[in-house]
Design a protein around this motif. Sequence first.
Motif, PDB file in Angstrom:
ATOM      1  N   GLU A 257       0.860  -1.186   0.000  1.00 59.36           N
ATOM      2  CA  GLU A 257       0.000   0.000   0.000  1.00 59.36           C
ATOM      3  C   GLU A 257       0.894   1.233   0.000  1.00 59.36           C
ATOM      4  O   GLU A 257       1.579   1.513   0.978  1.00 59.36           O
ATOM      5  CB  GLU A 257      -0.915   0.029   1.217  1.00 59.36           C
ATOM      6  N   ILE A 258       0.910   1.940  -1.102  1.00 64.52           N
ATOM      7  CA  ILE A 258       1.706   3.164  -1.185  1.00 64.52           C
ATOM      8  C   ILE A 258       0.947   4.283  -0.479  1.00 64.52           C
ATOM      9  O   ILE A 258      -0.194   4.582  -0.807  1.00 64.52           O
ATOM     10  CB  ILE A 258       1.999   3.527  -2.648  1.00 64.52           C
ATOM     11  N   TYR A 259       1.605   4.889   0.493  1.00 66.25           N
ATOM     12  CA  TYR A 259       0.969   5.954   1.269  1.00 66.25           C
ATOM     13  C   TYR A 259       1.018   7.303   0.557  1.00 66.25           C
ATOM     14  O   TYR A 259       0.117   8.127   0.728  1.00 66.25           O
ATOM     15  CB  TYR A 259       1.633   6.079   2.634  1.00 66.25           C
ATOM     16  N   GLY A 260       2.067   7.547  -0.225  1.00 68.78           N
ATOM     17  CA  GLY A 260       2.150   8.850  -0.859  1.00 68.78           C
ATOM     18  C   GLY A 260       3.352   8.990  -1.774  1.00 68.78           C
ATOM     19  O   GLY A 260       4.288   8.187  -1.749  1.00 68.78           O
ATOM     20  N   VAL A 261       3.311  10.043  -2.592  1.00 70.99           N
ATOM     21  CA  VAL A 261       4.389  10.428  -3.496  1.00 70.99           C
ATOM     22  C   VAL A 261       4.583  11.929  -3.324  1.00 70.99           C
ATOM     23  O   VAL A 261       3.606  12.667  -3.206  1.00 70.99           O
ATOM     24  CB  VAL A 261       4.054  10.103  -4.964  1.00 70.99           C
ATOM     25  N   ALA A 262       5.837  12.393  -3.293  1.00 66.33           N
ATOM     26  CA  ALA A 262       6.123  13.821  -3.142  1.00 66.33           C
ATOM     27  C   ALA A 262       7.150  14.242  -4.176  1.00 66.33           C
ATOM     28  O   ALA A 262       8.218  13.627  -4.287  1.00 66.33           O
ATOM     29  CB  ALA A 262       6.624  14.129  -1.733  1.00 66.33           C
ATOM     30  N   PHE A 263       6.833  15.291  -4.937  1.00 68.84           N
ATOM     31  CA  PHE A 263       7.765  15.864  -5.900  1.00 68.84           C
ATOM     32  C   PHE A 263       8.721  16.817  -5.187  1.00 68.84           C
ATOM     33  O   PHE A 263       8.302  17.597  -4.326  1.00 68.84           O
ATOM     34  CB  PHE A 263       7.016  16.651  -6.974  1.00 68.84           C
TER      35      PHE A 263
END
Length: 458
Positions: A257-263
Amino acid sequence: MNLARHSITATNPIQIFDTRFEADCQIFTTTTPAGFAVYQTWPLKLIRKREFTGGTLAAAVPCHTSSLLFLLGGGRSPLYPPNKVVVWDDAAGEEVAELEFRERVRGLACRRGWLAVSFRRRVVLFEVGETIVRRNEFDTCDNPRGLLAMATGAYSTLLAFPGRQMGHVQLVHLPPCIPPTPVGPPPSAPPSRPPPPPSKHPVSIIAAHESSLNTLTVPQSGRMLATTSSRGTLVRIWDTLSGKLIRVFRRGSDKAEIYGVAFRPDEKEVCVWSDKGTVHVFSLMSGPSNRQSSLSPLASLIPYFDSEWSYAQYRIPAQASHISLSSTTSSSRSPTADITDEEKCMVGWIEAPSDRSEPGRDPPMEYQIIALTYSGGWYRLSLPQGTSNISSPSAGGTPLSSSPPKASSHSRPRTNSVSSITSRTEKGKERERDRDRKDNRELVLQEYRKYGRWDGWG
């Protein structure tokens, strides 16, 4: 430095329902059973806190660095009904408005002048000024996580949310975001100008995945879109103007489960974090920065070996005694969910002085990563040495995951035998896991602190 996975035991576990950064990662908010608090991201500092009696909050969503926050009730005894959004002015210390709906609020996204509220099958858009005016409503597919993302940079326009079909993303363009009001003496550089209008009409739908969406993320400019699905193995980066797929990154080979992505603010890198407890960093620049499989010659037959893997990672230490709680705005779990196996966290980018400066000179500023865990951990991480200019990773490091190493310097002959390919696939994956122990690079832990009840509140 030995960064192997270890255990940190907390005598009194901290219960954090939600923690999130504002658009520029200058501050972050956190909600606990006592109320909510606003922190300066770096250096870590408690700015203010609000304690409530009679109920708990699920989230406190900041609107940039202003005193305006959007509060959602949640937990076993919610302070507000789950179908309400309360507008809170923290400078005045009181509620200034509330929005009531016929169903539970699933998610929020905001920027200067605009607020988007997501529900199970729709998204409602509001313009926020002296009054709050309902402007539009859009239908979506089933969206239990309340996914939506809004570009927050000056003159940006993008709003992204699930489309009507599973795995699709709908793109809507709002009026340009108003630049922030300068504080202090006037800057020496001239103010930025709005970008020219696009030469062609931007796309409105992106067919991102075949399975359901798990996260949606856009950078401040809104020029790109990062999507992940419920499988949790791939991160896809899209051009929001043309709708074309730019890059595909592989988090790992097993489901997660991927919680998030940040650029990163300059949009040269992205970081990804999941329930595996690992923060991955990928380069968006062209070149050999990201690792690739040594079996990439088999990519035409087995697409798995054509993937790009993270060039650097950090494993969040496991908590021997903690409660991992998620926001009702970002996950289908409730704030009373069971304890999870790995540490749930939120990750963002900051600019901080480098520790690799020459003696007698001011340290240059570099991009670093802040990881906030739901048990009160605050981690400041720097990129491996030599990666500031997106250089290729070198050998050395402690094994952190089962990702394959970068491409080998020699290629292997192809074969037409299906059985041979299958056997080589399994052996190749195992060989790459072993080789990863030598080629993987770690993010460097610069500072560790605690936040939440450790500050003496709640």
